[in-house]
Write a protein that holds these residues in place. Structure first.
Motif, mmCIF file in Angstrom:
data_model
loop_
_atom_site.group_PDB
_atom_site.id
_atom_site.type_symbol
_atom_site.label_atom_id
_atom_site.label_comp_id
_atom_site.label_asym_id
_atom_site.label_seq_id
_atom_site.Cartn_x
_atom_site.Cartn_y
_atom_site.Cartn_z
ATOM 1 N N LEU A 75 41.647 17.039 46.172
ATOM 2 C CA LEU A 75 42.556 18.175 45.997
ATOM 3 C C LEU A 75 43.584 17.972 44.887
ATOM 4 N N SER A 76 43.548 16.826 44.235
ATOM 5 C CA SER A 76 44.444 16.624 43.089
ATOM 6 C C SER A 76 43.978 17.434 41.882
ATOM 7 N N TRP A 106 39.710 22.898 41.648
ATOM 8 C CA TRP A 106 39.029 22.699 42.932
ATOM 9 C C TRP A 106 39.961 23.033 44.093
ATOM 10 N N ARG A 107 41.204 22.627 43.990
ATOM 11 C CA ARG A 107 42.178 22.932 45.038
ATOM 12 C C ARG A 107 42.327 24.448 45.211
ATOM 13 N N ARG A 116 41.498 26.612 48.542
ATOM 14 C CA ARG A 116 42.556 27.472 49.091
ATOM 15 C C ARG A 116 42.058 28.898 49.281
ATOM 16 N N SER A 141 31.412 21.991 43.150
ATOM 17 C CA SER A 141 32.661 21.410 42.657
ATOM 18 C C SER A 141 32.481 20.567 41.397
ATOM 19 N N GLU A 165 49.844 20.965 47.428
ATOM 20 C CA GLU A 165 48.677 20.147 47.763
ATOM 21 C C GLU A 165 48.650 19.933 49.268
ATOM 22 N N ASP A 178 46.936 12.651 52.148
ATOM 23 C CA ASP A 178 47.224 13.443 50.957
ATOM 24 C C ASP A 178 46.300 13.010 49.823
ATOM 25 N N SER A 179 46.462 13.632 48.652
ATOM 26 C CA SER A 179 45.540 13.381 47.547
ATOM 27 C C SER A 179 45.679 11.983 46.967
#
Length: 391
Positions: A67-68, A72-73, A77, A95, A143, A162-163
């Motif tokens: 997700l960084s 793509w994030r 979403r 992706s 994020e 997290d990322s």
């Protein structure tokens, strides 16, 4: 949201004792074989739960790290805000990240293997927003963290990533303000595939038959049914499960019912019935679903045991456990309740943390017409006789 229950050992043990006495000398494997199989089923359930949890955590870490990438994030979403569940492996195929696709594919294989499902089950991994209240916080610049759905309803905390790979400990009973994606399996898809496996395996063990082996001597009622060209069933017109407070990270329940009785051949049979609409407790559903096909049964009585796939079900092991228990019971020329035999076949782990047993109904008859409450008091069904007529 799932109703969770504890087991009444005293009552079940007493009924089990009477069944053992009734069936003494009739066992193919005997009580010791049932106990041994139950121990094996308990070990298998624990191994399944562990394997599924490990695979989901593997997927959660991989998704969090991906997700960084802003593009793509944004795609994830959009998918999460427009759908209750996202088939994340299929989304990842577009992706461009080979590492993410490989990680999710590996996690999927672990899950299907752990649950005793074939490769035809397809990808089971799903991603969803942890709680609807997080929608406003899920902005384009945020994020989200990613967590795997815990199998234990009573857990106090869950871990989100997290990322950057950092772990965040979250309160399992209070949804965080930071948006969190939850990685889980498609319970409906897994259950559908699992019931196919269960039905096939039970048949292989000689418990269930695809069709009645013989017909009973016709009575006035059955002659009338035959003349009309059809068969009698019991149909569920309404059903509700008792309410229960569940953690925010849990998804919908995946409910199925094992209908049991003696087939026309005099052997115990089990007919699994999927109930995919039973997502939430404290909600009345009106499915009009056929529960019992009476042409499959020798007696005008059958039992129903309602279960839930809570992620730790290996259907190959479940089929063997059921067969080992039920094949100890022979037709005595009269109806014998089978609920307790089924419950005693279940792994011990299914009675702790997240019980997969929901409720049971003894002695359903073809003539039942009205509301029947479960033996555990955790649910009720309104049923009616329903004749299925041939074209």
């Amino acid at each position: 949201m799932r109703p969770r229950h504890t087991r009444r050992l005293g009552t079940l043990t007493a009924v089990a004792a009477s069944l053992v006495a009734l069936c003494a000398g009739q066992a193919l494997g005997g009580p010791s074989a049932v106990a041994a199989q139950r121990t094996a089923a308990s070990a298998s359930a624990a191994a399944t739960a562990s394997a599924v949890s490990t695979a989901e955590n593997q997927a959660a870490r991989a998704i969090a790290g991906s997700l960084s990438a802003p593009a793509w994030r944004a795609r994830v979403r959009t998918a999460a805000l427009s759908s209750h569940e996202v088939a994340v492996a299929a989304l990842a195929d577009r992706s461009g990240s080979g590492a993410l696709k490989s990680a999710l594919s590996s996690a999927d294989r672990r899950i299907t293997t752990a649950k005793g499902l074939g490769t035809d089950a397809g990808s089971l991994l799903r991603l969803r927003l942890g709680d609807p209240a997080m929608r406003a916080a899920l902005t384009a610049d945020t994020e989200p963290w990613v967590a795997a759905a815990a199998a234990d309803d009573d857990t106090a905390t869950i871990t989100a990533y997290d990322s950057h790979g950092r772990a965040h400990t979250l309160d399992a009973r209070k949804a965080p303000t930071h948006p969190v994606y939850v990685v889980d399996i498609d319970g409906s898809k897994a259950l559908s595939a699992g019931l196919r496996v269960l039905n096939k395996e039970l048949g292989r063990y000689g418990v269930a038959s695809a069709a009645p082996a013989r017909r009973p001597a016709p009575t006035a009622g059955t002659r009338a049914s035959a003349a009309a060209g059809g068969f009698w069933t019991t149909r569920v017109t309404a059903v509700e499960l008792s309410d229960d407070e569940e953690p925010w990270f849990k998804g919908d329940a995946e409910i199925y019912t094992l209908v049991t009785g003696f087939g026309q051949d005099g052997k115990v049979r089990v007919d699994p019935v999927d109930m995919p609409y039973l997502d939430n407790d404290h909600t009345v559903y009106r499915p009009g679903q056929i529960l019992v096909n009476w042409s499959n049964y020798k007696y005008n009585l059958a039992d129903a045991v309602m279960m839930e796939d809570d992620g730790d079900t290996n259907y190959l092991t479940l089929a063997k456990a059921l067969a080992t228990a039920l094949l100890t019971i022979a037709d005595q020329g009269t109806y014998i309740p089978l609920v307790t035999a089924i419950l005693d076949a279940m792994p011990n782990s299914w009675w702790t943390d997240d019980p997969d047993y929901v409720d049971s109904w003894y002695t359903l008859s073809r003539d039942d017409n009205g509301t029947r409450y479960g033996a555990r008091g955790n649910g009720w069904m309104t049923v009616e006789p329903y004749f299925v007529q041939e074209f």
